[in-house]
Design a protein around this motif. Structure first.
Motif, mmCIF file in Angstrom:
data_model
loop_
_atom_site.group_PDB
_atom_site.id
_atom_site.type_symbol
_atom_site.label_atom_id
_atom_site.label_comp_id
_atom_site.label_asym_id
_atom_site.label_seq_id
_atom_site.Cartn_x
_atom_site.Cartn_y
_atom_site.Cartn_z
ATOM 1 N N SER A 190 0.835 -1.207 0.000
ATOM 2 C CA SER A 190 0.000 0.000 0.000
ATOM 3 C C SER A 190 0.866 1.253 0.000
ATOM 4 O O SER A 190 0.553 2.228 -0.700
ATOM 5 N N ARG A 214 -4.822 2.301 1.811
ATOM 6 C CA ARG A 214 -4.768 2.200 3.266
ATOM 7 C C ARG A 214 -3.483 1.504 3.667
ATOM 8 O O ARG A 214 -3.257 0.344 3.364
ATOM 9 N N THR A 270 -5.803 -5.713 4.369
ATOM 10 C CA THR A 270 -6.366 -5.584 3.031
ATOM 11 C C THR A 270 -6.923 -6.928 2.572
ATOM 12 O O THR A 270 -6.158 -7.837 2.314
ATOM 13 N N ASP A 277 -3.961 -3.542 -5.855
ATOM 14 C CA ASP A 277 -3.323 -3.839 -4.563
ATOM 15 C C ASP A 277 -4.009 -5.094 -4.012
ATOM 16 O O ASP A 277 -5.182 -5.071 -3.676
HETATM 17 MG MG MG Z 1 -1.814 -3.081 2.251
#
Ligand code: MG
Ligand code: GDP
Length: 181
Positions: free
Chosen positions: A23, A37, A45, A61
């Motif tokens: 991230s 985030r 995540t 991501d």
């Molecule tokens: Mg992450």
């Protein structure tokens, strides 16, 4: 997988174990600290987080793999989602695999890199958090990782510190090339 946008355009996916800086890398590329985030809490995540860079051009991501606190069932679920995504996503142009250079490559990193190689997906291995290593361990780790990568025909390597904004131009060039920008 079933919630992803239409399989059109170009995608570069960012993969790696939890907490390696996926991230943070997206935030650095976007020059926006609050975009992806970035969390102290590993394994947060749990989505394909898609960032549109330009029309039909995305950075993805992905959740961190090898996160022990996540249940075995969840780990298996994500493993099969990863496999399916890598094998069947036409727009997947390239993958960035990030590792934390304080540690040796883990079994799961090696497995992913070899799988990407089998699937002939152009891959950039990013050895991140270089700022946390001593000069000597930096040198050793670079030799170890570069030695492994030299066996993989589709993989190139770069060492970075996302925090200190070091080595990022290679990542930018790789992303631009594979998103055809
Ligand atoms: Mg992450
Ligand atoms: N020292 C250092 N810390 C970093 C670097 N890159 C990321 N981090 C930190 O590592 C932690 C995990 O980063 P994050 O981007 O959330 O990792 P992710 O789980 O892979 O998405 C955060 O506290 C980041 O600030 C780096 O190059 N150097």
């Amino acid at each position: 997988m079933s919630h992803l946008t239409e399989d059109e355009g170009y995608e570069v996916a960012i993969m790696g174990r939890s907490n390696v800086g996926k991230s943070s890398l997206i935030n650095a590329l976007a020059n926006n600290k609050k975009l992806a985030r970035s969390s102290q809490k590993p394994g947060c995540t749990a989505y394909f987080n898609c960032y549109q860079v330009a029309e039909n051009r995305r950075l993805i991501d992905l959740p961190g793999y090898g996160f022990a606190r996540r249940s075995k069932q969840m780990q298996r679920h994500w493993e099969s989602e990863f496999e399916q995504y890598i094998q069947s996503r036409n727009t997947l142009s390239a993958v960035i695999v990030i590792v934390d250079t304080r540690h040796m490559l883990k079994v799961s990193d090696v497995a992913l890199l070899e799988f990407l190689n089998e699937c002939q997906i152009p891959t950039l291995l990013v050895g991140n958090k270089l700022d946390l290593l001593t000069q000597q361990s930096k040198h050793q780790r670079k030799i170890q990782i570069t030695g492994f990568v030299s066996q993989l025909s589709n993989t190139v390597v770069e060492f970075t510190s996302v925090k200190k904004k070091f080595g990022l131009s290679t990542v930018v060039d790789f992303v631009k090339m594979h998103l055809c920008m």
